[in-house]
Design an enzyme around this catalytic site. Structure first.
Site, PDB file in Angstrom:
ATOM      1  N   HIS A 102      11.573 -24.634  26.907  1.00 51.64           N
ATOM      2  CA  HIS A 102      11.759 -25.283  25.607  1.00 51.64           C
ATOM      3  C   HIS A 102      10.437 -25.299  24.846  1.00 51.64           C
ATOM      4  O   HIS A 102       9.413 -25.712  25.384  1.00 51.64           O
ATOM      5  CB  HIS A 102      12.265 -26.718  25.784  1.00 51.64           C
ATOM      6  CG  HIS A 102      12.254 -27.515  24.521  1.00 51.64           C
ATOM      7  ND1 HIS A 102      11.524 -28.666  24.355  1.00 51.64           N
ATOM      8  CD2 HIS A 102      12.878 -27.303  23.328  1.00 51.64           C
ATOM      9  CE1 HIS A 102      11.687 -29.130  23.138  1.00 51.64           C
ATOM     10  NE2 HIS A 102      12.506 -28.331  22.493  1.00 51.64           N
ATOM     11  N   SER A 103      10.445 -24.807  23.615  1.00 56.07           N
ATOM     12  CA  SER A 103       9.296 -24.888  22.727  1.00 56.07           C
ATOM     13  C   SER A 103       8.052 -24.289  23.406  1.00 56.07           C
ATOM     14  O   SER A 103       8.033 -23.129  23.758  1.00 56.07           O
ATOM     15  CB  SER A 103       9.086 -26.348  22.302  1.00 56.07           C
ATOM     16  OG  SER A 103       8.169 -26.458  21.260  1.00 56.07           O
ATOM     17  N   PHE A 104       7.005 -25.087  23.617  1.00 58.70           N
ATOM     18  CA  PHE A 104       5.794 -24.595  24.267  1.00 58.70           C
ATOM     19  C   PHE A 104       6.090 -23.983  25.630  1.00 58.70           C
ATOM     20  O   PHE A 104       5.477 -22.987  26.034  1.00 58.70           O
ATOM     21  CB  PHE A 104       4.791 -25.744  24.401  1.00 58.70           C
ATOM     22  CG  PHE A 104       3.523 -25.372  25.129  1.00 58.70           C
ATOM     23  CD1 PHE A 104       2.560 -24.586  24.521  1.00 58.70           C
ATOM     24  CD2 PHE A 104       3.302 -25.808  26.423  1.00 58.70           C
ATOM     25  CE1 PHE A 104       1.397 -24.238  25.193  1.00 58.70           C
ATOM     26  CE2 PHE A 104       2.142 -25.474  27.101  1.00 58.70           C
ATOM     27  CZ  PHE A 104       1.185 -24.679  26.480  1.00 58.70           C
ATOM     28  N   SER A 128      12.151 -21.756  20.646  1.00 52.84           N
ATOM     29  CA  SER A 128      10.877 -21.209  21.091  1.00 52.84           C
ATOM     30  C   SER A 128      10.766 -19.740  20.746  1.00 52.84           C
ATOM     31  O   SER A 128      11.652 -19.145  20.139  1.00 52.84           O
ATOM     32  CB  SER A 128      10.726 -21.407  22.611  1.00 52.84           C
ATOM     33  OG  SER A 128       9.451 -21.039  23.051  1.00 52.84           O
TER      34      SER A 128
END
Length: 252
Positions: A102-104, A128
Site C-alpha cells: 500500500h502506498s509507500f 501506489s
C-alpha cells in the site's frame, strides 16, 4: 474464518522486525507492506476479505509500529526498506512469494520485485506505483532532501523524548491530519502506532522518518522503464488516487 495466527518477531542486526500472520504457514505466502508512517494494522480489515488459501504476513517497517528503530546515525533510505523485505523473506525461509503493498509499501515492493525478480510471483499495488517518478517538483527535490537530512540531524541532536498526550488527544490529532480516515480506523492504527506511558500515550514510530523525501528514491522515466523491464511478476495495480488517498500517519 481466517484468524490471526500470531505476532512475529524477526531478528535483524539493529533489533527486530515485527510482523503479524494470518492463515496456514503451509499455504502460498504473501508479504504485506504498509504505507509511510503506518503499520501492519493497515491490513487487519482487508486480510479477512481475501482468499483463505494463502499465508499472509504483514510486517512493520523499521522505525514503524512495533519494529525496532534504526540505530542513531543509520539512515532510513529507501534501499534499506527494500533490504528489510529481503531479510524478512530470509528469516521466513521464503524463496518465492507474492507482495501486497500500500502506498509507500508499493514503491518498496516494486523495487524489490525488480532487484529480486525471481522471488516475486505476484505484485499487488494499492494506491501506489512501483517507483516514485520525478514530478513537476523535481527542481525543488534537492531542497526537500536537504531539509529532510537537516531534520534528521536536529532530531538526533535534540535527544527530545516523544510527546505524551491523552489517548483522545492523540486520536484527534491523527484524524485532523488524516481527514479521509474514520474514527474507528484511526483507533485501529493507533493501537499499534502508540505506546503506553504513565500519563498517556506517545507515538512509537521513529521521529526521523517524518520527512518522506528522506525515505524515497525518485527516478526518471528512463530509469522507470529500465527497471520495469526486469519485472517477472504478474502485476495488479489498484490506484484510486496515489498519494492523495494514502494514509499519512501524522498527528503533529
Amino acid at each position: 474464518m481466517m484468524g490471526l495466527i500470531s505476532e512475529l518477531k524477526l531478528a535483524v542486526p539493529w533489533g527486530h522486525i515485527a510482523a503479524k500472520a494470518w492463515g496456514s504457514h503451509q499455504a502460498a505466502p504473501v508479504l504485506c507492506l504498509h504505507g509511510w508512517l503506518d503499520n501492519a494494522n493497515s491490513f487487519d480489515r482487508l486480510i479477512p476479505l481475501l482468499p483463505k488459501d494463502f499465508y499472509y504476513v504483514a510486517m512493520d517497517f523499521g522505525g514503524h509500529g512495533l519494529s525496532s528503530h534504526y540505530s542513531p546515525g543509520f539512515p532510513y533510505y529507501h534501499q534499506n526498506f527494500v533490504s528489510e523485505v529481503r531479510r524478512v523473506a530470509a528469516a521466513l525461509k521464503w524463496n518465492r512469494f507474492s507482495l501486497l503493498g500500500h502506498s509507500f509499501g508499493g514503491t518498496v515492493g516494486g523495487m524489490f520485485s525488480c532487484i529480486f525478480p525471481e522471488m516475486v510471483d505476484k505484485l499487488i499495488l494499492l494506491d501506489s506505483s512501483p517507483f516514485a517518478l520525478d514530478t513537476n517538483e523535481m527542481d525543488n527535490l534537492l531542497t526537500y532532501k536537504r531539509r529532510a537530512m537537516e531534520h534528521v540531524l536536529q532530531v538526533e541532536a535534540s535527544g527530545k523524548a516523544a510527546r505524551v498526550v491523552s489517548p483522545e488527544e492523540m486520536l484527534q490529532g491523527f484524524l485532523k491530519n488524516n481527514s479521509h480516515v474514520g474514527e474507528a480506523c484511526g483507533k485501529h492504527l493507533l493501537r499499534r502506532g502508540t505506546a503506553q506511558a504513565a500519563t498517556g500515550v506517545w507515538l512509537n514510530r521513529d521521529r526521523r522518518i517524518t520527512w518522506l523525501e528522506y525515505c524515497l528514491d525518485f527516478v526518471s522515466r528512463e530509469l522507470f522503464v529500465h527497471y520495469i523491464k526486469n519485472l517477472q511478476a504478474h502485476v495488479l495495480l489498484i490506484n484510486e488516487c496515489w498519494w492523495l488517498t494514502a494514509v499519512s500517519f501524522r498527528t503533529e
